[in-house]
Design an enzyme around this catalytic site. Structure first.
Site, PDB file in Angstrom:
ATOM      1  N   ARG A  30       0.849  -1.191   0.000  1.00 53.07           N
ATOM      2  CA  ARG A  30       0.000   0.000   0.000  1.00 53.07           C
ATOM      3  C   ARG A  30       0.883   1.238   0.000  1.00 53.07           C
ATOM      4  O   ARG A  30       1.916   1.277   0.682  1.00 53.07           O
ATOM      5  CB  ARG A  30      -0.916   0.013   1.239  1.00 53.07           C
ATOM      6  CG  ARG A  30      -2.140  -0.890   1.116  1.00 53.07           C
ATOM      7  CD  ARG A  30      -3.120  -0.372   0.062  1.00 53.07           C
ATOM      8  NE  ARG A  30      -4.307  -1.191  -0.117  1.00 53.07           N
ATOM      9  CZ  ARG A  30      -4.475  -2.100  -1.092  1.00 53.07           C
ATOM     10  NH1 ARG A  30      -3.516  -2.334  -1.946  1.00 53.07           N
ATOM     11  NH2 ARG A  30      -5.618  -2.755  -1.212  1.00 53.07           N
ATOM     12  N   HIS A  51      -0.712   0.102 -10.087  1.00 56.26           N
ATOM     13  CA  HIS A  51      -1.531  -0.754  -9.200  1.00 56.26           C
ATOM     14  C   HIS A  51      -2.032  -1.995  -9.949  1.00 56.26           C
ATOM     15  O   HIS A  51      -3.234  -2.283  -9.986  1.00 56.26           O
ATOM     16  CB  HIS A  51      -2.702   0.031  -8.579  1.00 56.26           C
ATOM     17  CG  HIS A  51      -3.228  -0.621  -7.328  1.00 56.26           C
ATOM     18  ND1 HIS A  51      -3.684   0.073  -6.239  1.00 56.26           N
ATOM     19  CD2 HIS A  51      -3.346  -1.931  -6.988  1.00 56.26           C
ATOM     20  CE1 HIS A  51      -4.073  -0.762  -5.296  1.00 56.26           C
ATOM     21  NE2 HIS A  51      -3.890  -2.003  -5.740  1.00 56.26           N
TER      22      HIS A  51
HETATM   23  P1  NAP Z   1      -2.703 -10.631   5.031  1.00 51.72           P
HETATM   24  O1  NAP Z   1      -2.814 -12.096   4.789  1.00 51.72           O
HETATM   25  O2  NAP Z   1      -3.684  -9.971   5.934  1.00 51.72           O
HETATM   26  O3  NAP Z   1      -1.219 -10.379   5.560  1.00 51.72           O
HETATM   27  C1  NAP Z   1      -0.813  -9.192   6.119  1.00 51.72           C
HETATM   28  C2  NAP Z   1       0.520  -9.427   6.781  1.00 51.72           C
HETATM   29  O4  NAP Z   1       0.961  -8.184   7.338  1.00 51.72           O
HETATM   30  C3  NAP Z   1       0.441 -10.425   7.933  1.00 51.72           C
HETATM   31  O5  NAP Z   1       1.583 -11.231   7.968  1.00 51.72           O
HETATM   32  C4  NAP Z   1       0.389  -9.513   9.148  1.00 51.72           C
HETATM   33  O6  NAP Z   1       0.887 -10.106  10.339  1.00 51.72           O
HETATM   34  C5  NAP Z   1       1.295  -8.411   8.701  1.00 51.72           C
HETATM   35  N1  NAP Z   1       1.080  -7.219   9.490  1.00 51.72           N
HETATM   36  C6  NAP Z   1      -0.035  -6.457   9.584  1.00 51.72           C
HETATM   37  N2  NAP Z   1       0.151  -5.456  10.465  1.00 51.72           N
HETATM   38  C7  NAP Z   1       1.408  -5.591  10.930  1.00 51.72           C
HETATM   39  C8  NAP Z   1       2.184  -4.880  11.880  1.00 51.72           C
HETATM   40  N3  NAP Z   1       1.699  -3.822  12.525  1.00 51.72           N
HETATM   41  N4  NAP Z   1       3.438  -5.323  12.126  1.00 51.72           N
HETATM   42  C9  NAP Z   1       3.951  -6.392  11.489  1.00 51.72           C
HETATM   43  N5  NAP Z   1       3.254  -7.112  10.577  1.00 51.72           N
HETATM   44  C10 NAP Z   1       2.002  -6.714  10.303  1.00 51.72           C
HETATM   45  O7  NAP Z   1      -2.773  -9.829   3.665  1.00 51.72           O
HETATM   46  P2  NAP Z   1      -2.375 -10.362   2.214  1.00 51.72           P
HETATM   47  O8  NAP Z   1      -3.520 -11.050   1.596  1.00 51.72           O
HETATM   48  O9  NAP Z   1      -1.066 -11.044   2.312  1.00 51.72           O
HETATM   49  O10 NAP Z   1      -2.191  -8.966   1.474  1.00 51.72           O
HETATM   50  C11 NAP Z   1      -1.188  -8.030   1.886  1.00 51.72           C
HETATM   51  C12 NAP Z   1      -1.454  -6.686   1.279  1.00 51.72           C
HETATM   52  O11 NAP Z   1      -1.147  -6.706  -0.105  1.00 51.72           O
HETATM   53  C13 NAP Z   1      -2.920  -6.250   1.290  1.00 51.72           C
HETATM   54  O12 NAP Z   1      -3.266  -5.690   2.533  1.00 51.72           O
HETATM   55  C14 NAP Z   1      -2.954  -5.224   0.201  1.00 51.72           C
HETATM   56  O13 NAP Z   1      -2.640  -3.979   0.794  1.00 51.72           O
HETATM   57  C15 NAP Z   1      -1.825  -5.634  -0.731  1.00 51.72           C
HETATM   58  N6  NAP Z   1      -2.284  -6.058  -2.061  1.00 51.72           N
HETATM   59  C16 NAP Z   1      -1.899  -5.308  -3.123  1.00 51.72           C
HETATM   60  C17 NAP Z   1      -2.260  -5.712  -4.407  1.00 51.72           C
HETATM   61  C18 NAP Z   1      -1.781  -4.935  -5.608  1.00 51.72           C
HETATM   62  O14 NAP Z   1      -2.226  -5.186  -6.728  1.00 51.72           O
HETATM   63  N7  NAP Z   1      -0.867  -4.008  -5.437  1.00 51.72           N
HETATM   64  C19 NAP Z   1      -3.057  -6.844  -4.596  1.00 51.72           C
HETATM   65  C20 NAP Z   1      -3.438  -7.572  -3.482  1.00 51.72           C
HETATM   66  C21 NAP Z   1      -3.046  -7.166  -2.208  1.00 51.72           C
HETATM   67  P3  NAP Z   1       0.156 -11.398  10.983  1.00 51.72           P
HETATM   68  O15 NAP Z   1       0.495 -12.545  10.061  1.00 51.72           O
HETATM   69  O16 NAP Z   1       0.764 -11.544  12.311  1.00 51.72           O
HETATM   70  O17 NAP Z   1      -1.315 -11.083  11.004  1.00 51.72           O
END
Ligand code: NAP
Length: 311
Positions: free
Chosen positions: A226, A274
């Site tokens: 993000r 994006h």
């Molecule tokens: P997710 O499964 O919710 O994973 C988020 C990760 O971030 C988890 O490991 C979480 O820790 C960690 N995290 C959150 N807050 C934190 C903090 N304060 N300190 C340390 N670690 C923290 O999400 P995802 O499905 O992998 O997706 C990740 C992100 O990718 C999405 O939120 C979105 O912003 C982005 N995204 C972008 C695109 C694009 O096209 N650019 C597409 C899809 C997604 P825990 O494991 O301990 O909960």
């Protein structure tokens, strides 16, 4: 018979309607799928996209789940009318797409292909040999669905990998860290850093001057997470000073990225619009169907958002 409201982008109804029906039929649901309703209290499930029309969830008094079609949940998490359980999108197409993007751009930085692409005729860069992947550490901030999958793909390729998450993970191939010290450990050992964190109160501005100072000289940064994770001025300063050797940025504070933003013309920055990964309709509809089925069977929904944590 359950009532399911499609509250995604209207122009995609012609694609999503048949796909959702195919997934619901495959899984054996008895359902009524609608694009509009004048009886919101009779809706059981809402298939939602943040760029659709639905902003007030108050009338959906009996909805058991709002299933987001996006992985990112910043918009629905901030919506105070959304008191129903909220699930983010996790699906194989979205995950595979992110791995492609991350692998491609890690390899670009690893092999320094941008430098090679920019050489002038006759500039034979003898000796410009990259280290082996096995001698390169890729750090991933965020070891969730996408981060851990990408880490495994990178490890499969031969890179050393480490990562950071809020709760500590344990993994045979990825050195896992959590907490403030753990963040420092990942920052100081990564040659290439990939940001796959959500944007929350705790993660905004995590790539700031103070944390960049902890990174290796010449680190490359890839951000498909993000935009607000990065303090843009601090990153630009670090690119100008050479502390950061290059950045591939897919997400921004303001999207589309304004035409006069320095990122567009900075020689060490690649802007992508994006597109790192997007929800793939057919596999996503299977995820929607599975979650609705779980709800109907009285099972715990998958991928529920922790509203207090913001993701
Ligand atoms: P997710 O499964 O919710 O994973 C988020 C990760 O971030 C988890 O490991 C979480 O820790 C960690 N995290 C959150 N807050 C934190 C903090 N304060 N300190 C340390 N670690 C923290 O999400 P995802 O499905 O992998 O997706 C990740 C992100 O990718 C999405 O939120 C979105 O912003 C982005 N995204 C972008 C695109 C694009 O096209 N650019 C597409 C899809 C997604 P825990 O494991 O301990 O909960």
């Amino acid at each position: 018979m359950i009532n399911i409201l499609y509250a995604g982008v209207r122009t995609k109804w012609d694609e999503y309607g048949p796909s959702l029906r195919a997934s619901f039929d495959r899984i054996g649901l008895e359902y009524n799928l609608v694009l509009d309703t004048d009886k919101p209290s009779e809706i059981d499930y809402i298939v939602y996209a943040p760029n659709g029309d639905l902003t007030d969830f108050t009338p959906f008094t009996n909805a058991k789940l709002v299933q987001n079609l996006w992985a990112g949940v910043e918009v629905p998490s901030a919506n105070k009318t959304l008191t129903q359980p909220l699930a983010r999108m996790v699906e194989t197409g979205l995950t595979a797409g992110m791995a492609d993007y991350v692998m491609g751009h890690v390899l670009r930085h690893h092999l320094d292909t941008d430098t090679l692409a920019a050489v002038q005729p006759g500039d034979w860069m003898e000796g410009h040999v990259p280290p082996l992947a096995m001698h390169r550490m890729v750090g991933i901030l965020g070891l969730g669905e996408l981060g851990m999958y990408c880490a495994h793909k990178l490890a499969d390729f031969g890179f050393q990998t480490c990562g950071w998450s809020r709760t500590l993970k344990h993994d045979d191939r990825v050195a896992c860290f959590s907490g403030a010290d753990g963040l420092g450990a990942v920052l100081e050992r990564s040659d290439i850093l990939v940001l796959l964190l959500p944007n929350t109160a705790d993660t905004t501005g995590i790539i700031c001057a103070e944390n960049i100072a902890k990174m290796r000289d010449g680190v490359a940064i890839i951000n498909p997470g993000r935009g607000p994770l990065i303090n843009d001025n601090d990153l630009l300063d670090a690119l100008d000073s050479g502390k950061v050797s290059g950045a591939t940025l897919d997400v921004f504070h303001i999207e589309p990225l304004p035409a006069d933003h320095r990122y567009w013309t900075h020689p060490k920055v690649l802007v992508t619009p994006h597109i790192a990964s997007e929800t793939r309709k057919d596999t996503a509809c299977d995820t929607v169907a599975e979650n609705i089925c779980r709800g109907e069977n009285g099972e715990q929904f998958l991928h529920l958002v922790n509203k207090a944590a913001g993701y």
